[in-house]
Design a protein around this motif. Structure first.
Motif, PDB file in Angstrom:
ATOM      1  N   ARG A   7       0.777  -1.342  -0.058  1.00 35.67           N
ATOM      2  CA  ARG A   7       0.079   0.042   0.136  1.00 35.67           C
ATOM      3  C   ARG A   7       0.936   1.305  -0.198  1.00 35.67           C
ATOM      4  N   ARG A   8       1.712   0.994   0.500  1.00 37.11           N
ATOM      5  CA  ARG A   8       2.790   2.302   1.161  1.00 37.11           C
ATOM      6  C   ARG A   8       4.247   1.459   0.367  1.00 37.11           C
ATOM      7  N   LEU A   9       4.482   3.324  -0.735  1.00 32.79           N
ATOM      8  CA  LEU A   9       5.941   2.988  -1.167  1.00 32.79           C
ATOM      9  C   LEU A   9       7.068   4.244  -1.111  1.00 32.79           C
ATOM     10  N   ASN A  10       7.806   4.183  -0.611  1.00 39.32           N
ATOM     11  CA  ASN A  10       8.876   5.480  -0.352  1.00 39.32           C
ATOM     12  C   ASN A  10      10.171   5.089  -1.018  1.00 39.32           C
ATOM     13  N   LEU A  11      10.169   5.691  -2.158  1.00 36.87           N
ATOM     14  CA  LEU A  11      11.516   5.836  -2.473  1.00 36.87           C
ATOM     15  C   LEU A  11      12.129   7.271  -2.719  1.00 36.87           C
ATOM     16  N   ASP A  12      12.036   8.313  -1.665  1.00 38.36           N
ATOM     17  CA  ASP A  12      12.945   9.285  -1.811  1.00 38.36           C
ATOM     18  C   ASP A  12      14.011   9.444  -1.479  1.00 38.36           C
ATOM     19  N   GLY A  13      14.595  10.420  -2.352  1.00 40.22           N
ATOM     20  CA  GLY A  13      15.865  10.538  -2.559  1.00 40.22           C
ATOM     21  C   GLY A  13      17.108   9.470  -2.555  1.00 40.22           C
ATOM     22  N   ASN A  14      16.749   8.887  -4.078  1.00 37.38           N
ATOM     23  CA  ASN A  14      17.295   7.637  -4.694  1.00 37.38           C
ATOM     24  C   ASN A  14      18.126   8.569  -5.928  1.00 37.38           C
ATOM     25  N   ARG A  15      17.826   8.035  -7.248  1.00 33.24           N
ATOM     26  CA  ARG A  15      18.475   7.925  -8.156  1.00 33.24           C
ATOM     27  C   ARG A  15      18.065   7.553  -9.273  1.00 33.24           C
ATOM     28  N   LEU A  16      16.732   7.595  -9.299  1.00 34.92           N
ATOM     29  CA  LEU A  16      15.747   6.862 -10.257  1.00 34.92           C
ATOM     30  C   LEU A  16      15.796   8.344 -10.977  1.00 34.92           C
ATOM     31  N   ARG A  17      15.599   8.286 -12.170  1.00 26.31           N
ATOM     32  CA  ARG A  17      15.789   8.678 -13.287  1.00 26.31           C
ATOM     33  C   ARG A  17      13.733   9.048 -14.513  1.00 26.31           C
ATOM     34  N   CYS A  18      12.578   7.287 -13.980  1.00 31.16           N
ATOM     35  CA  CYS A  18      11.556   7.594 -14.330  1.00 31.16           C
ATOM     36  C   CYS A  18      11.158   6.855 -13.601  1.00 31.16           C
ATOM     37  N   VAL A  19       9.586   6.654 -13.644  1.00 27.04           N
ATOM     38  CA  VAL A  19       9.002   6.470 -12.276  1.00 27.04           C
ATOM     39  C   VAL A  19       8.845   4.565 -12.641  1.00 27.04           C
ATOM     40  N   PRO A  20       9.310   3.654 -11.724  1.00 28.04           N
ATOM     41  CA  PRO A  20       9.364   2.207 -12.399  1.00 28.04           C
ATOM     42  C   PRO A  20       8.111   1.345 -12.153  1.00 28.04           C
ATOM     43  N   ARG A  21       7.683   0.474 -12.756  1.00 23.06           N
ATOM     44  CA  ARG A  21       6.414  -0.524 -12.814  1.00 23.06           C
ATOM     45  C   ARG A  21       5.980  -0.376 -11.480  1.00 23.06           C
ATOM     46  N   LEU A  22       4.636  -0.459 -10.656  1.00 22.49           N
ATOM     47  CA  LEU A  22       4.290  -0.729  -9.516  1.00 22.49           C
ATOM     48  C   LEU A  22       3.057  -1.941  -9.201  1.00 22.49           C
ATOM     49  N   PRO A  23       2.638  -1.426  -8.162  1.00 22.31           N
ATOM     50  CA  PRO A  23       1.961  -2.549  -8.287  1.00 22.31           C
ATOM     51  C   PRO A  23       0.464  -1.878  -7.970  1.00 22.31           C
ATOM     52  N   PRO A  24      -0.651  -2.497  -8.529  1.00 19.03           N
ATOM     53  CA  PRO A  24      -1.733  -1.360  -8.748  1.00 19.03           C
ATOM     54  C   PRO A  24      -2.639  -1.793  -6.561  1.00 19.03           C
ATOM     55  N   SER A  25      -1.949  -2.536  -6.347  1.00 18.45           N
ATOM     56  CA  SER A  25      -2.455  -2.294  -4.789  1.00 18.45           C
ATOM     57  C   SER A  25      -1.960  -0.751  -3.624  1.00 18.45           C
ATOM     58  N   LEU A  26      -1.207   0.266  -4.480  1.00 13.69           N
ATOM     59  CA  LEU A  26       0.010   0.769  -3.444  1.00 13.69           C
ATOM     60  C   LEU A  26      -1.617   2.258  -3.197  1.00 13.69           C
ATOM     61  N   GLN A  27      -1.356   2.313  -2.698  1.00 11.79           N
ATOM     62  CA  GLN A  27      -1.864   3.862  -2.379  1.00 11.79           C
ATOM     63  C   GLN A  27      -1.098   5.274  -2.112  1.00 11.79           C
ATOM     64  N   GLU A  28      -0.128   4.684  -1.648  1.00 17.60           N
ATOM     65  CA  GLU A  28       0.324   6.477  -1.385  1.00 17.60           C
ATOM     66  C   GLU A  28       2.426   5.903  -2.406  1.00 17.60           C
ATOM     67  N   LEU A  29       2.788   6.552  -2.788  1.00 16.83           N
ATOM     68  CA  LEU A  29       4.034   6.735  -3.653  1.00 16.83           C
ATOM     69  C   LEU A  29       5.003   7.570  -3.703  1.00 16.83           C
ATOM     70  N   ARG A  30       6.156   8.347  -2.846  1.00 19.83           N
ATOM     71  CA  ARG A  30       6.996   8.606  -2.760  1.00 19.83           C
ATOM     72  C   ARG A  30       8.403   8.687  -3.691  1.00 19.83           C
ATOM     73  N   LEU A  31       8.209   9.420  -4.588  1.00 22.50           N
ATOM     74  CA  LEU A  31       9.332   9.159  -5.429  1.00 22.50           C
ATOM     75  C   LEU A  31      10.261  10.734  -5.285  1.00 22.50           C
ATOM     76  N   ASN A  32       9.727  11.596  -4.190  1.00 20.52           N
ATOM     77  CA  ASN A  32      10.580  13.012  -3.907  1.00 20.52           C
ATOM     78  C   ASN A  32      12.213  12.924  -4.328  1.00 20.52           C
ATOM     79  N   ASP A  33      12.835  13.729  -4.297  1.00 14.79           N
ATOM     80  CA  ASP A  33      13.957  14.255  -4.588  1.00 14.79           C
ATOM     81  C   ASP A  33      14.603  12.899  -5.280  1.00 14.79           C
ATOM     82  N   ASN A  34      14.277  12.551  -6.338  1.00  9.55           N
ATOM     83  CA  ASN A  34      15.553  11.597  -7.406  1.00  9.55           C
ATOM     84  C   ASN A  34      15.566  12.616  -8.321  1.00  9.55           C
ATOM     85  N   GLN A  35      15.614  11.770  -9.327  1.00  5.39           N
ATOM     86  CA  GLN A  35      15.848  12.487 -10.827  1.00  5.39           C
ATOM     87  C   GLN A  35      15.335  12.444 -12.171  1.00  5.39           C
TER      88      GLN A  35
END
Length: 361
Positions: A58-86
Motif C-alpha cells: 500500500r505504501r512505497l517510499n523511494l525518496d532520495g534515490n537516483r531514479l530517472r523514471c517511474v518504476p513499474r508499480l503494483p496496482p495495490s498502492l495507495q501512497e507513492l513517494r518519489l521526492n528528491d530523485n532525478q
C-alpha cells in the motif's frame, strides 16, 4: 521481528542500497509498507518487475534515490513517494493501473511543463494529495485529477494561473503556490472562484502588488506574506462566506494609503488573525474596530507613531475586546503618550507588546 509470511512493513532506509530485484521480497506476500528512501537506487539497479509480487503493498517510499523514471508499480498502492530523485519526465502510462492511489509525492525532481503530459494523471481516479513542489513548472500542470483535495506546487517557476484549468477539481480544499513568480494580473478571474471547498490558499513569496480579487467564496486561510503588496482593495473579501479566519500580509509594502476603510469589509465576525507586521504603515489601519472576532493582531516593525482613541477600542461601549495578542513593538510610538482608554478594552495589558520602539535607546 515478524515471520516473513506475516511481515507488513520493511524499512531498509539509508543503507546505501543500489540494486533491488523481485527476489529480495520472496516470502513477503503480506508486505504493505516498504521504505527504501535515502539509498542509491537508480533505474539500472532496479529490476523491471521488482515489486510485481507485492500484491498487498500500500505504501512505497523511494525518496532520495537516483531514479530517472517511474518504476513499474503494483496496482495495490495507495501512497507513492518519489521526492528528491532525478525524474526527467513522466510518461503517459507511468501510473497506469494505479486507480487506488491516494497520495503521490514528486517533489524535488526535474519535472516541467514539457515533460509531464496532461494524460499522465488520468489513471489516478482516487488521488487526493498531489505534491509537485521544487520542480520547474511555469504553469499549473494540465490534467489534475478531479478527485484532488490538496495540490502543492511550491518553489516552482509558475507565472500564470489560467482560467478553467481547475474547473472540475471541485473537491480542492488546499492549494500551495508559495515561492513562485506570480503577479495578480496573471491570475485569471476564473482561476479558482468556483472552488467552493477551497479553504486555504498559500500565495506567499511571490510578486503580487495587490491582493488578488475573485477569491474562492469559502476561503478561510489566505497567506500573502513576503510579496510586494501595496494595496488591499475595498470589498476584496466582502463575498466570502462565512469569511476569512486568517489573513497573513507580513513582509509587504503596505502604507497608509494602501489600506482602505473597507479593505476588511465582510470579515467582521470571522477574522481571528491579522498579520500586518514588517510593512510601511505610519498609523493604525482604519477598520480594525469592525473586526469583532480578532484575537491576534501583528503591527510590529512598521513606522506607526501613535495609538489614537477608538482605533483598537470603541470607547462608546463597555465591552472587552477578543484580542489576546497585539504586537506594536519596533515602531515609533511614544508609549507615555498613549491615552489610557485607547487600550482599555484589552483584558490583559501584558497582551499588548510595545517594547522596544525604534526611537528608544
Amino acid at each position: 521481528m515478524l515471520a516473513p509470511s506475516v511481515q507488513r512493513s520493511s524499512c531498509p532506509t539509508d543503507n546505501d542500497i543500489s540494486t533491488v530485484s523481485s527476489a529480495d521480497f520472496i516470502g513477503l506476500p503480506n508486505l504493505q509498507w516498504l521504505d527504501l528512501s535515502g539509498n542509491r537506487i537508480g533505474e539500472d539497479g532496479l529490476e523491471s518487475g521488482a515489486f510485481r509480487n507485492l500484491s498487498r503493498l500500500r505504501r512505497l517510499n523511494l525518496d532520495g534515490n537516483r531514479l530517472r523514471c517511474v518504476p513499474r508499480l503494483p496496482p495495490s498502492l495507495q501512497e507513492l513517494r518519489l521526492n528528491d530523485n532525478q525524474l526527467a519526465a513522466i510518461q503517459p502510462r507511468d501510473f497506469a493501473g494505479l486507480s487506488r492511489l491516494l497520495t503521490l509525492d514528486l517533489e524535488g525532481n526535474g519535472l516541467d511543463d514539457g515533460n509531464v503530459p496532461p494524460s499522465a494523471f488520468f489513471p489516478l481516479k482516487r488521488l487526493m494529495y498531489l505534491r509537485l513542489g521544487r520542480n520547474r513548472f511555469r504553469a499549473l500542470p494540465a490534467g489534475i485529477p478531479w478527485s484532488i483535495r490538496e495540490l502543492h506546487l511550491e518553489s516552482n517557476l509558475i507565472e500564470e494561473i489560467p482560467g478553467q484549468l481547475l474547473n472540475k477539481t471541485s473537491r480542492l480544499s488546499l492549494i500551495v503556490l508559495r515561492n513562485n513568480s506570480l503577479r495578480e494580473d496573471r491570475i485569471s478571474p476564473q482561476a479558482w472562484y468556483h472552488l467552493r471547498n477551497l479553504s486555504l490558499l498559500d500565495l506567499s513569496h511571490n510578486q503580487l502588488v495587490h491582493v488578488p480579487s475573485f477569491l474562492p467564496i469559502g476561503l478561510q486561510h489566505l497567506l500573502l506574506h513576503h510579496n510586494r503588496i501595496q494595496r488591499v482593495g475595498g470589498y476584496t473579501f466582502a463575498h466570502l462566506r462565512p469569511g476569512l479566519q486568517f489573513l497573513h500580509l507580513s513582509y509587504n509594502q503596505l502604507g497608509d494609503e494602501g489600506v482602505h476603510p473597507r479593505s476588511f469589509h465582510g470579515l467582521g465576525s470571522s477574522l481571528h488573525e491579522l498579520l500586518l507586521d514588517h510593512n510601511r504603515l505610519r498609523s493604525l489601519p482604519r477598520g480594525l474596530l469592525q473586526l469583532r472576532a480578532l484575537q491576534m493582531l501583528k503591527l510590529n516593525d512598521n513606522y506607526i507613531s501613535h495609538v489614537p482613541m477608538d482605533s483598537l477600542c470603541d470607547t462608546r461601549i463597555e465591552e472587552d475586546s477578543p484580542l489576546l495578542f497585539v504586537h506594536l513593538e519596533n515602531n515609533r510610538i511614544e508609549r507615555r503618550l498613549i491615552p489610557p482608554a485607547a487600550l482599555s478594552c484589552i483584558r490583559s495589558y501584558s497582551s499588548v507588546i510595545l517594547q522596544p520602539q525604534r526611537n528608544e535607546d
